[in-house]
Write an enzyme that holds these catalytic residues in place. Structure first.
Site, PDB file in Angstrom:
ATOM      1  N   ASP A 176     -13.936 -11.814  17.277  1.00 16.70           N
ATOM      2  CA  ASP A 176     -12.968 -12.322  18.252  1.00 16.70           C
ATOM      3  C   ASP A 176     -13.090 -11.382  19.456  1.00 16.70           C
ATOM      4  O   ASP A 176     -13.580 -10.271  19.320  1.00 16.70           O
ATOM      5  CB  ASP A 176     -11.574 -12.258  17.617  1.00 16.70           C
ATOM      6  CG  ASP A 176     -10.486 -12.733  18.561  1.00 16.70           C
ATOM      7  OD1 ASP A 176     -10.771 -13.662  19.338  1.00 16.70           O
ATOM      8  OD2 ASP A 176      -9.376 -12.179  18.532  1.00 16.70           O
ATOM      9  N   ASP A 213     -10.939 -17.344  25.023  1.00 14.59           N
ATOM     10  CA  ASP A 213     -10.933 -17.025  26.459  1.00 14.59           C
ATOM     11  C   ASP A 213     -11.943 -17.889  27.229  1.00 14.59           C
ATOM     12  O   ASP A 213     -12.719 -18.649  26.664  1.00 14.59           O
ATOM     13  CB  ASP A 213     -11.259 -15.543  26.637  1.00 14.59           C
ATOM     14  CG  ASP A 213     -10.655 -14.976  27.922  1.00 14.59           C
ATOM     15  OD1 ASP A 213     -10.319 -15.774  28.817  1.00 14.59           O
ATOM     16  OD2 ASP A 213     -10.526 -13.747  28.031  1.00 14.59           O
ATOM     17  N   ASP A 259      -8.246 -10.196  14.890  1.00 11.59           N
ATOM     18  CA  ASP A 259      -7.011  -9.397  14.853  1.00 11.59           C
ATOM     19  C   ASP A 259      -5.756 -10.243  14.721  1.00 11.59           C
ATOM     20  O   ASP A 259      -4.662  -9.739  14.885  1.00 11.59           O
ATOM     21  CB  ASP A 259      -6.913  -8.531  16.115  1.00 11.59           C
ATOM     22  CG  ASP A 259      -6.734  -9.381  17.364  1.00 11.59           C
ATOM     23  OD1 ASP A 259      -7.158 -10.549  17.354  1.00 11.59           O
ATOM     24  OD2 ASP A 259      -6.169  -8.879  18.350  1.00 11.59           O
TER      25      ASP A 259
END
Length: 1155
Positions: A498, A744, A878
């Protein structure tokens, strides 16, 4: 019975299963009962292990409509069988979401019948009184989900809530009034108790389940056999080992159940208020909620006990359970399409699509905002295990099995040992019959050969290496809840990361702003805090266009919004409940500059400035689909309102008047995104004076978000974590591919990938932009180079798809890093490719490096696609939005200790990706340890098998204390110390083999078997050639060598020359193969650094040499050894030394050939 077509449940879903109907057959049951009695219960065990055999042995096939039992089989590669009993429940209707028969009203008006979950049995008699027209409904439960009979599809179907096939308009028009008591009870009969019940099994239940494991049953059989053969000591040792193993296993399993139970218990039972159909408000327990209930959200907040859609008011929610980010999110009520028919079309409600309006189970509602007299209401759409949290818990309770070659090969290897044991068994029986051995002895000795060949200590020996690795991982701050995955981590050759919070720091820093005046970019400015900008529309937009709120006096919300608001130094004030009540409407949130921003010298201006404040009148929250948010605000004293908008630059620019957007907008934006900056665009528009406060509250979003004036850009910086480039370089050196999976922006992700070394400077990046079918045109893919990405597809530099250097099949995945091309795509393109270009998926994932704007389920799909092209995939994330991917990957490492990471096999205490190479190194060490132990245990079995088979040929055997010395003093000590080698200090480019059935491993094992066999046979026959040799009798010892007999009668013919010779040779062979197989570099530290192993081996060598070269009468008596000439002892030593040299040279040549 006519052949029924194959039926499925959960069709086309991840947990799709075939379903077959069966009914009980009495004569088959009788036969099975007889079989169980005749086999001493073994048949019952076999049927317990094999559900499909159990059902087929006791039932006959029938149609699903009439069946009493269903047999289910998963359609994935594992093809696992399950069975479930079909239950019957009386009901007034087949569909819980439709009105039942009219009798319900009589029931609800007269005697309210409480339907409980197991209505089938408990309420049968009561229901007969009240429900004369009820008809039986058939259902079964599997993995905490109920499947009801569906007449329309003639199969069983999952019971759905209001989250499917319900239109947004009907949620407001049909479901917003609440349920009557009768309707509630009717639905409760179907949906049952609203709780995510993680029952912690009793110790006794867990014990029975663990003890019935095939390995423990085999150990039990071995122990009974050894006790019968008076081999008590080793039997006791195995019992003690098994008890320790079972106790530790029970402790771990129960601890996980308790942890999961505690995690879900937080919301399991709370008191909630619901609206009934007659507008009454009733307080009930949350366990009584059903889909369709209208729940009132208390103003001081609550933990949601179900999934519900917000009908009125606003809520501020902490969704860390779902997203992994403890950032409060504002939830607004679901708009009613029938109120604005022109503005918005009606659509089917979906919790995923409408998550801005959905309160999810387990999330924490911090506070609510409402109009006076109007309560904050939410419609319950899903309960129990159907909720988002319920599905997460189910995935943890019932995980998919992990397919790993090592374990498959281990079973094949054991099977081959069983075949060898079978040959020994037959040989023993035939040989004993020919020599007229008593039947009792034949049975014990022939069964004994099976326990010698398949060592009962194998599971404990295999577990030792994993337990040691788990302990080492714990020391470096990596916690593991699935120890079997440690071995699999040793095979990882691709790791998905990630981006935010994993490769980069969590927060964003404001790098600067670049304003636009007269459609031209001004020079970038570091701060927006200057005096000249204080009253500018640019700063007003930064001050108002956000979703920040105050919780207990502390400003909180999205980190990006927080940074932006902090950068201007303004103050935010929210209206209290009393003020809201006084004005009979939600008072606007007010923002104003802090006093420190005013220049002290200008008193007049200062007074004027302190009265400068802006009220936020209406907020259109950020939507990931629209990629923007918008607010309507009014400056105090101004008549006209302003609209401010911020979001993705491309989207904002498209909604602005083209004459206000600078001509070099695309070039400037591309420069920033290429450098890895997160860019946000701002826009503004003065609203017409006729727009009143009331009109603004009902106006459609699209009417506001058009004809805006482009104001400029805010540039945010997301810094790489310090250790990221070094860790990725280590992984690349070890030929481990790295992939970025992020939510993103694409260009930002590519830039970060270049910065951290995932994409090398000279490598080209090709963006795959897949477009779905539209207006009769087929789906297509456009290819662009990332460096020359153009916004307009028609003018972009096209790349011929045939020129793209993609190989479908790589002979070696390791040489992929040599490629000069990387593919990048976003979530939308990935979804289109998965649906319309299935044949391209393997090609794209082989070279895909950046996957941007990926939804949580798409991350999981990507992991599966990579696994389908034979990658061993690691995933490092996370948050719980990575939960599916963390769980599906071969090795999932969570950098967050939040409760949602219970699904991840590994959790790192330090939120840094430096744990990834550490885990892979420990995985490789554990994997090599498993191979070493397995090879050693296999050789131990074969060496002992050879000794016993040779001795059986002269009707002799090894003595009980000889067995005990070999099994306890040599084998257990060696096995538990040879597993202690720590991992090698760096990752190497080679990977350990993935399975036991590989050329080098088989070659190694077979060559050592042949060497051991040759030297034992040589010793066995050579001793017979000696001049002093004579066939052994019970008198021989005292007659020949003057020693006293140890026993008056040597019942098992233990004490003979062959036995003593083979005992010494085989004892040394165990130690020789232990040293030969105990590998060090490149995956483990060298064996000489393993102090306990070296000490154990030296002590054992010295002891065996001592009793061989310097016989001690008491030890000889204990081990039932005979006295042989000293010259023969020296010859045995020569044989042993020669054996050691041949074994070491053979293993070394095999290793050098492979490397």
């Amino acid at each position: 019975m006519e052949k029924e077509e194959k039926k499925f449940v959960n069709k086309a879903e991840e947990d799709e299963m075939e379903i077959y109907g069966y009914e009980l057959c009495r004569w088959k049951l009788v036969l099975v009962t007889v079989g169980v009695i005749c086999s001493g219960g073994f048949l019952l065990l076999l049927l317990y292990w094999m559900p499909q055999w159990r059902v087929k042995a006791t039932c006959r096939r029938t149609t699903l409509k009439d069946c009493e039992v269903v047999l289910l089989r998963t359609t994935d590669e594992f093809k696992i069988w399950f069975c479930a009993k079909v239950r019957i429940m009386p009901s007034l209707g087949a569909n819980p979401l439709q009105n039942p028969n009219p009798i319900v009203h009589k029931v609800s008006n007269g005697h309210a019948v409480h339907f409980c979950e197991s209505a089938a049995e408990e309420n049968k008699n009561d229901l007969k009184k009240y429900l004369p027209v009820s008809k039986p409904i058939r259902y079964f439960s599997h993995h905490s989900v109920k499947y009801f009979w569906n007449d329309s599809v003639q199969s069983f179907d999952v019971l759905r809530g209001l989250d499917e096939s319900t239109f947004c308009s009907s949620i407001h028009n049909e479901h917003s009034t609440g349920l009557t008591k009768g309707m509630h009870d009717f639905r409760k009969a179907f949906y049952g108790v609203n709780e995510i019940a993680v029952k912690v099994p009793s110790i006794f239940k867990l014990l029975i389940k663990e003890v019935l494991n095939p390995f423990y049953i085999f150990q039990l059989f071995s122990v009974i056999l050894w006790i019968t053969d008076e081999y008590h000591y080793y039997a006791l040792a195995i019992v003690i080992m098994s008890v320790i193993s079972i106790v530790s296993s029970l402790y771990t399993i129960r601890k996980q159940y308790v942890m999961l139970h505690d995690m879900v218990a937080a919301h399991s039972i709370v008191r909630v208020s619901v609206c009934r159909g007659n507008q009454e408000i009733e307080e009930i327990l949350s366990t009584d909620l059903v889909p369709g209930d209208i729940m009132l959200i208390p103003s001081n907040g609550t933990i949601m006990p179900c999934d519900a859609v917000l009908l009125s008011g606003t809520c501020i929610v902490n969704e860390s359970m779902l997203t992994g980010e403890s950032v409060p999110v504002t939830k607004i009520n679901l708009p009613n399409p029938s109120e604005y028919p022109k503005a918005m079309g009606d659509e089917i409600y979906s919790p995923e699509v409408h998550k801005r309006h959905t309160l999810f189970c387990g999330t924490n509602v911090i506070q609510t905002r409402f109009y006076t007299g109007e309560l904050v209401k939410a419609l319950v759409v899903r309960t129990g295990f159907s909720t988002a949290k319920g599905q997460l818990v189910r995935s943890i309770l019932y995980p998919k099995p992990t397919d790993f070659k090592l374990y498959r090969d281990a079973y094949l290897f054991l099977l081959s040992l069983v075949v060898v044991a079978g040959i020994g068994f037959l040989y023993t029986v035939v040989n004993s019959i020919l020599n007229e051995v008593p039947a009792h002895t034949i049975i014990i000795e022939s069964l004994d050969i099976i326990t010698i060949t398949v060592p009962p200590a194998l599971p404990a020996a295999m577990t030792a290496g994993i337990v040691y690795a788990q302990r080492r991982l714990k020391k470096i701050g990596i916690f593991c809840i699935s120890p079997q995955r440690i071995n699999i981590c040793g095979q990882l050759n691709l790791v998905c990361f990630d981006k935010t919070g994993t490769l980069t720091e969590d927060g964003l820093d404001l790098w600067g702003i670049q304003r636009v005046e007269n459609a031209r970019f001004l020079l970038p400015e570091e701060s927006a805090c200057s005096e000249s900008l204080l009253k500018s529309e640019f700063v007003a937009c930064m001050a108002t266009c956000h979703s920040l709120t105050k919780i207990e006096g502390v400003l909180s919300g999205d980190p990006l919004d927080l940074k932006m608001f902090e950068a201007i130094g303004w103050i935010l004030e929210e209206a209290t409940e009393e003020e809201t009540a006084l004005h009979n409407r939600i008072m606007p949130t007010v923002v104003r500059p802090s006093k420190q921003l005013f220049p002290e010298c200008k008193q007049a201006t200062n007074q004027e400035m302190t009265s400068y404040e802006i009220g936020i009148v209406r907020q259109f929250p950020f939507s990931s689909v629209l990629q923007r948010m918008c607010v309507i605000a009014r400056v105090l004293g101004e008549k006209r309102m302003d609209a401010y908008m911020k979001g993705a630059p491309e989207v904002i620019a498209s909604l602005c008047k083209q004459e206000t957007v600078p001509v070099d907008f695309e070039r400037v934006l591309e420069e920033y995104t290429k450098q890895g900056f997160r860019v946000i665009a701002l826009a503004h528009r003065k609203l017409e004076s006729k727009l009143t406060w009331h009109k603004v509250q009902t106006i459609n979003r699209d009417a506001i978000e058009s004809n805006m004036e482009f104001m400029g850009l805010i540039i945010m910086q997301n810094k790489l974590k310090q250790e990221t480039p070094a860790v990725l370089e280590d992984l690349h050196k070890a030929n481990i591919r790295t992939v970025m999976v992020t939510g993103d922006n694409m260009l930002t992700a590519i830039s970060v990938a270049r910065d951290c070394g995932m994409i090398l400077p000279q490598d080209k990046v090709i963006i795959a932009e897949a477009l779905p079918p539209k207006d009769g045109q087929a789906a297509r893919i456009n290819w662009h180079y990332a460096d020359t990405l153009a916004k307009c597809t028609s003018s972009s530099p096209a790349i011929n798809s045939e020129d793209i250097p993609v190989k479908l099949v790589h002979e070696s995945l390791e040489d992929l890093q040599m490629t000069k091309y990387h593919f990048a795509m976003n979530g939308k393109s990935f979804a289109v490719i998965l649906e319309h270009f299935q044949d391209l998926v393997p090609k794209l994932v082989l070279h895909g490096t950046v996957f941007a704007r990926m939804a949580p389920d798409q991350k999981t799909q990507l992991v599966e696609a990579l696994q389908n092209v034979d990658y061993y995939v690691g995933m490092c994330g996370d948050g719980a939005n990575d939960c599916g991917a963390l769980k599906r990957a071969h090795g999932g490492i969570s950098l967050s200790e939040l409760e949602a990471s219970v699904a991840s096999p590994f959790t790192s205490r330090t939120p840094s990706i430096s744990c990834v190479p550490k885990l892979i190194r420990e995985g490789r060490a554990a994997l090599i340890t498993s191979f070493c132990v397995f090879k050693f245990m296999a050789l131990y079995s074969i060496i002992q098998y050879i000794s016993v088979t040779l001795l059986y040929s002269i009707l002799s055997n090894l003595g009980d204390f000889q067995f005990l010395f070999i099994d306890l003093a040599i084998i257990l000590v060696v096995v538990f110390t040879m597993s202690l080698n720590p991992a090698w200090k760096e990752l190497v480019a080679r990977r350990p083999p993935s399975g036991l059935i590989s050329g080098p491993l088989l070659c190694s094992v077979l060559s050592q078997i042949i060497i051991c066999l040759a030297f034992q046979i040589f010793g066995f026959f050579w001793v017979k050639q000696q001049s002093w040799y004579e066939p052994w009798t019970t008198e021989s010892d005292s007659a020949h060598h003057g020693n006293e007999t140890l026993h008056d009668h040597d019942e098992h013919y233990i004490k003979n020359y062959e036995n003593t010779t083979l005992f010494f040779i085989s004892s040394f062979q165990y130690l020789i193969v232990a040293i030969v197989f105990s590998k060090g570099k490149p995956f483990r530290q060298p064996s000489y650094k393993n102090f306990l192993f070296v000490t154990s081996v030296i002590v054992l060598y010295v002891f065996i040499l001592f009793i061989m070269l310097h016989p001690v009468e008491s030890i000889d008596a204990f081990l039932e050894l005979v006295c042989v000439p000293y010259e023969w002892r020296l010859r045995i030593l020569m044989v042993v030394i020669l054996n050691a040299i041949v074994s070491v040279l053979t293993e070394t040549s095999i290793i050098s050939t492979v490397s």
